[in-house]
Design a protein around this motif. Sequence first.
Motif, PDB file in Angstrom:
ATOM      1  N   VAL A   1      36.389   3.387  43.540  1.00  0.00           N
ATOM      2  CA  VAL A   1      37.568   3.060  42.744  1.00  0.00           C
ATOM      3  C   VAL A   1      38.541   2.281  43.623  1.00  0.00           C
TER       4      VAL A   1
ATOM      5  N   ASP B   1      32.432   2.887  34.684  1.00  0.00           N
ATOM      6  CA  ASP B   1      33.098   4.007  34.035  1.00  0.00           C
ATOM      7  C   ASP B   1      32.172   4.803  33.115  1.00  0.00           C
TER       8      ASP B   1
ATOM      9  N   ARG C   1      41.924  -1.630  37.699  1.00  0.00           N
ATOM     10  CA  ARG C   1      42.191  -0.612  38.723  1.00  0.00           C
ATOM     11  C   ARG C   1      41.926   0.784  38.159  1.00  0.00           C
ATOM     12  N   ASN C   2      41.484   1.658  39.015  1.00  0.00           N
ATOM     13  CA  ASN C   2      41.154   3.054  38.704  1.00  0.00           C
ATOM     14  C   ASN C   2      39.871   3.231  37.903  1.00  0.00           C
TER      15      ASN C   2
ATOM     16  N   PRO D   1      36.063   3.706  37.799  1.00  0.00           N
ATOM     17  CA  PRO D   1      34.923   3.926  38.689  1.00  0.00           C
ATOM     18  C   PRO D   1      33.844   2.870  38.416  1.00  0.00           C
ATOM     19  N   HIS D   2      33.364   2.227  39.488  1.00  0.00           N
ATOM     20  CA  HIS D   2      32.362   1.175  39.330  1.00  0.00           C
ATOM     21  C   HIS D   2      31.475   1.085  40.573  1.00  0.00           C
TER      22      HIS D   2
END
Length: 158
Positions: free
Chosen positions: A60, A80, A96-97, A99-100
């Motif tokens: 992240v 995500d 942003r923020n 998950p990847h």
Amino acid sequence: MFGDEIVLGPLPKGITLANEGVQKRIWNILGHTYYMKAASDSSFAFETYDPPGTGVPPHVHPTQDEHIYVLDGVFTLYLDGQWETAGPGDTVRMPRNLPHAYYNRSEAPTRALFWVSPAGRLAELFDKLHDLQDPAEVVRLSAECDVDFLPPGSVEGA
């Protein structure tokens, strides 16, 4: 590692040639080759060359939006909670923020243009990670520069 610190400010004019990096910045990070293409306060761009079997595990960016424009090959992406693929001409958007992760699970190399906004400390991080071979140290240094890796095993298929 490189002797000259990357100082972010306004975007300088100019051309970054193919197979080169701004300020000769070319990083080797765990089997990937990253070429710095542009750096300023507002954004940071780099081209990647990713051999088959390489990838960046789930993580992240809490302070940056990230984009990928795929030039060659196919990426398998975790975005995500979902697995997707992106090929030449596709643009991947990762706010942003989110998950990847990205992987080259094909038998051919991939190439892509990545950019983040704002630039944050990503160029500084790449300087620290250049030629580093210890994944645990990569995770530790990444956290210091605002890139947070998810715990191993937390994403099925990663």
